[in-house]
Design a protein around this motif. Structure first.
Motif, short mmCIF file in Angstrom:
data_model
loop_
_atom_site.label_atom_id
_atom_site.label_comp_id
_atom_site.label_asym_id
_atom_site.label_seq_id
_atom_site.Cartn_x
_atom_site.Cartn_y
_atom_site.Cartn_z
N LEU A 189 2.47 -9.09 3.71
CA LEU A 189 1.37 -9.47 4.59
C LEU A 189 1.91 -9.77 5.99
CD1 LEU A 189 -1.57 -10.35 5.16
CD2 LEU A 189 -0.94 -12.62 4.31
N PHE A 190 1.45 -9.01 6.97
CA PHE A 190 1.80 -9.24 8.36
C PHE A 190 0.64 -9.94 9.06
CE2 PHE A 190 4.44 -5.72 7.12
CZ PHE A 190 5.61 -5.85 7.85
N SER A 191 0.93 -11.08 9.69
CA SER A 191 -0.06 -11.75 10.52
C SER A 191 0.70 -12.72 11.40
CB SER A 191 -1.10 -12.50 9.69
OG SER A 191 -0.53 -13.60 9.02
N ALA A 192 0.03 -13.29 12.38
CA ALA A 192 0.69 -14.22 13.28
C ALA A 192 -0.36 -14.99 14.06
CB ALA A 192 1.62 -13.49 14.26
N PRO A 193 -0.03 -16.23 14.46
CA PRO A 193 -0.92 -16.96 15.37
C PRO A 193 -1.19 -16.14 16.63
CG PRO A 193 0.75 -18.43 14.49
CD PRO A 193 1.14 -17.04 14.07
N LEU A 194 -2.34 -16.37 17.22
CA LEU A 194 -2.80 -15.71 18.44
C LEU A 194 -3.15 -14.25 18.21
CD1 LEU A 194 -0.37 -17.23 21.10
CD2 LEU A 194 -2.57 -18.11 20.31
N ARG A 195 -3.03 -13.79 16.96
CA ARG A 195 -3.49 -12.44 16.64
C ARG A 195 -4.87 -12.51 16.01
NH1 ARG A 195 -1.02 -8.44 19.34
NH2 ARG A 195 1.25 -8.63 19.24
N ARG A 196 -5.61 -11.46 16.15
CA ARG A 196 -6.94 -11.38 15.58
C ARG A 196 -6.96 -10.50 14.33
NH1 ARG A 196 -10.64 -13.11 19.18
NH2 ARG A 196 -12.29 -11.94 18.13
N ARG A 197 -5.78 -10.02 13.92
CA ARG A 197 -5.72 -9.07 12.83
C ARG A 197 -4.65 -9.46 11.82
NH1 ARG A 197 -8.02 -3.98 14.26
NH2 ARG A 197 -8.78 -4.00 16.41
N ALA A 198 -4.73 -8.89 10.63
CA ALA A 198 -3.70 -9.01 9.61
C ALA A 198 -3.51 -7.63 8.99
CB ALA A 198 -4.09 -10.03 8.56
N ARG A 199 -2.34 -7.43 8.39
CA ARG A 199 -2.03 -6.15 7.75
C ARG A 199 -1.41 -6.43 6.39
NH1 ARG A 199 -4.87 -4.69 11.15
NH2 ARG A 199 -4.56 -3.18 12.82
N LEU A 200 -1.98 -5.85 5.34
CA LEU A 200 -1.45 -6.01 4.00
C LEU A 200 -1.04 -4.65 3.47
CD1 LEU A 200 -0.99 -8.05 1.63
CD2 LEU A 200 -3.21 -7.32 0.76
N TYR A 201 0.23 -4.54 3.03
CA TYR A 201 0.76 -3.28 2.53
C TYR A 201 1.35 -3.47 1.13
CZ TYR A 201 0.78 -1.67 7.42
OH TYR A 201 0.43 -1.33 8.71
N ALA A 202 1.31 -2.42 0.33
CA ALA A 202 2.07 -2.36 -0.91
C ALA A 202 3.42 -1.73 -0.59
CB ALA A 202 1.31 -1.53 -1.95
N TYR A 203 4.51 -2.37 -1.06
CA TYR A 203 5.83 -1.84 -0.74
C TYR A 203 6.69 -1.60 -1.97
CZ TYR A 203 8.08 -6.38 -1.50
OH TYR A 203 8.55 -7.54 -2.06
N ALA A 204 6.44 -2.28 -3.10
CA ALA A 204 7.33 -2.20 -4.26
C ALA A 204 7.40 -0.77 -4.80
CB ALA A 204 6.84 -3.15 -5.35
N GLY A 205 8.64 -0.25 -4.89
CA GLY A 205 8.85 1.08 -5.45
C GLY A 205 8.38 2.21 -4.58
N ARG A 206 8.11 1.95 -3.29
CA ARG A 206 7.60 2.98 -2.40
C ARG A 206 8.58 3.23 -1.25
NH1 ARG A 206 3.16 0.34 -4.40
NH2 ARG A 206 1.29 1.61 -4.81
N THR A 207 8.72 4.48 -0.84
CA THR A 207 9.51 4.79 0.35
C THR A 207 8.68 4.63 1.61
OG1 THR A 207 8.98 7.13 0.09
CG2 THR A 207 11.03 6.35 -0.91
N GLU A 208 7.37 4.84 1.49
CA GLU A 208 6.45 4.62 2.60
C GLU A 208 5.41 3.59 2.18
OE1 GLU A 208 6.62 5.96 5.60
OE2 GLU A 208 8.32 7.29 5.13
N ALA A 209 5.22 2.55 3.00
CA ALA A 209 4.28 1.48 2.66
C ALA A 209 2.86 2.02 2.59
CB ALA A 209 4.38 0.36 3.68
N GLU A 210 2.12 1.52 1.61
CA GLU A 210 0.72 1.93 1.46
C GLU A 210 -0.19 0.85 2.02
OE1 GLU A 210 -2.61 2.59 -2.05
OE2 GLU A 210 -0.48 2.52 -2.56
N PRO A 211 -1.01 1.15 3.03
CA PRO A 211 -1.92 0.14 3.57
C PRO A 211 -2.99 -0.22 2.55
CG PRO A 211 -2.36 2.29 4.55
CD PRO A 211 -1.11 2.44 3.73
N LEU A 212 -3.19 -1.53 2.35
CA LEU A 212 -4.17 -2.03 1.40
C LEU A 212 -5.37 -2.65 2.09
CD1 LEU A 212 -1.82 -3.70 -1.23
CD2 LEU A 212 -2.87 -1.44 -1.35
N ALA A 213 -5.10 -3.42 3.14
CA ALA A 213 -6.19 -4.09 3.85
C ALA A 213 -5.78 -4.30 5.30
CB ALA A 213 -6.52 -5.43 3.20
N MET A 214 -6.71 -4.07 6.21
CA MET A 214 -6.47 -4.23 7.64
C MET A 214 -7.57 -5.09 8.26
SD MET A 214 -3.77 -2.33 7.95
CE MET A 214 -2.95 -1.25 6.77
#
Length: 407
Positions: free
Chosen positions: A250-275
């Motif tokens: 899960l990527f997020s940070a203060p002062l941001r208006r967005r978050a990014r959730l990716y699946a990464y386990a067992g993957r060479t390229e992250a799969e976006p789950l929620a934006m």
């Protein structure tokens, strides 16, 4: 144990593990959980150890010299507390975990960071000419077992009996002896991240040359997997991701208006789950990093509102959550989040709330401001309150799903 033990009565319900610790108003600070023990700092610079299961008072230390109690570390044989900390130097006091008696004291030194590694306490520097120095100290005696120097210690993480260092390359040291166990080339400039589930691995997040998560075995340093993220997207977040259930980032940070959730386990390229994101008409932004519990992501904003988004096929907009419990109690001005295994706990103006699956299960009035709840295990939570007459503070170990307290 100190001779002048404070009067801190406890009421408990042993079968359920719920208890309440009481103290005079204004004398008890927020709890710190370490090594299965609840440590409660007092305003007179003492620390009380409380059994997490029954709430029994184990010991009370003597008054320490300006302790940084919330940075204490529990090693095998000692509770180590930073004292008299300033910007460039710090001293330390080690307490017996069974009695609270002082075992040893370390004079102020430029090795201002510390971590418990089994029966060893590791100290290292983080600024100036001392950024490359590291030492291992016996937790029970305080005797230095080993010392070393590297070009620069950018990051350090303890994994069981090993100390993993980012010194340009990734290196592992035996915490007891300081012996180098392995060296591996890193994936670039980044940070070490501890997995959120028990595992014999360490995760390195690189955001400079490439946006990747590199999972490595702590015993050998061999790379287990490497997952690449969309660099242009995640570089907008200056904070490292939070790892969720060993499979999502899960990527997020203060002062941001967005978050990014990716699946990464067992993957060479992250799969976006929620934006999920906040609509511009909200005229606010996130005031602290978002958290993810189960299939929902939660965030609080500077305008003191709680928002959520579904992570599986849900809407992209973060939508507001009304923080009102089934009994009609409402949490005012949500401002603090704490994620447990199944619940998210929310601290606000004079109260605390428990939320599960997007629903507010309970709201408990506390009569305290800035009261951050602390998840204790899978089904309990710690939070403080003050009685209506203002004469007594209480630390509650409550049921996570119902907010039920003892006493």
């Amino acid at each position: 144990m100190a001779d002048d033990i404070p009067r801190l009565p406890v009421t408990s319900r042993e079968a359920s593990g719920l208890w309440t610790l009481r103290a005079p108003a204004g004398t008890m600070l927020g709890p710190v959980v370490a090594g299965g023990t609840v440590h409660v700092p007092l305003t007179d610079n003492r620390i009380v150890a409380v059994d997490a299961n029954g709430g029994d008072l184990s010991w009370c230390s003597r008054a320490l010299a300006d302790p940084d109690s919330h940075a204490l570390a529990r090693a095998d044989g000692a509770v180590v507390v930073p004292v008299r900390r300033d910007i460039e130097r710090c001293a330390f006091t080690a307490l017996d975990p069974a009695s609270g008696e002082v075992l040893w004291e370390r004079r102020k030194s430029p090795l201002v960071r510390h971590a418990a590694a089994g029966a060893t306490v590791v100290f290292w520097g983080e600024a100036g000419e001392d950024r490359w120095k590291i030492a291992g100290v016996d937790a029970r005696s305080g005797e230095t077992q080993w010392e070393d120097e590297f070009g620069t210690i950018w990051d350090l993480l303890v994994c069981g009996p090993r100390v993993i260092l980012d010194v340009g390359d990734l290196r592992a040291l035996d915490a007891r002896t300081g012996e180098e166990l392995w060296t591996r080339e890193s994936a670039g400039y980044g940070a070490l991240i501890r997995p959120d589930t028990p595992s014999d691995s360490v995760v390195f997040h690189s955001w400079s040359s490439s946006a990747v998560l590199s999972v490595r075995a702590t015993g050998t340093g061999e790379e287990i997997s490497r997952t690449r993220f969309p660099k242009r997207t995640v570089h907008r977040f200056s904070y490292d991701p939070a790892l969720v259930d060993g499979e999502r980032a899960l990527f997020s940070a203060p002062l941001r208006r967005r978050a990014r959730l990716y699946a990464y386990a067992g993957r060479t390229e992250a799969e976006p789950l929620a934006m999920p994101y906040l609509g511009w008409w909200r005229f606010t932004s996130l005031c602290e990093p978002a958290v993810c519990v189960g299939d929902r992501l939660y965030a609080v904003t500077w305008r003191r509102r709680l928002y959520q988004a579904e992570t599986a096929g849900g809407r992209r907009l973060l939508r507001p959550v009304g923080v009102t419990a089934p009994d009609g109690r409402t949490l005012r001005e949500p401002s603090v989040l704490a994620a447990g295994p199944h619940h998210v706990f929310v601290g606000g103006y004079g109260g605390v709330a428990g939320v599960r699956d997007g629903e507010v299960r309970w709201v408990a009035p506390t009569n305290l401001l800035g009261n951050g709840p602390v998840p204790l295990d899978t089904d309990r939570v710690l939070f403080r309150s003050r009685t209506d007459d203002g004469r007594r503070d209480e630390l509650h170990c409550a049921d996570a799903d119902t907010g039920r307290r003892h006493g």
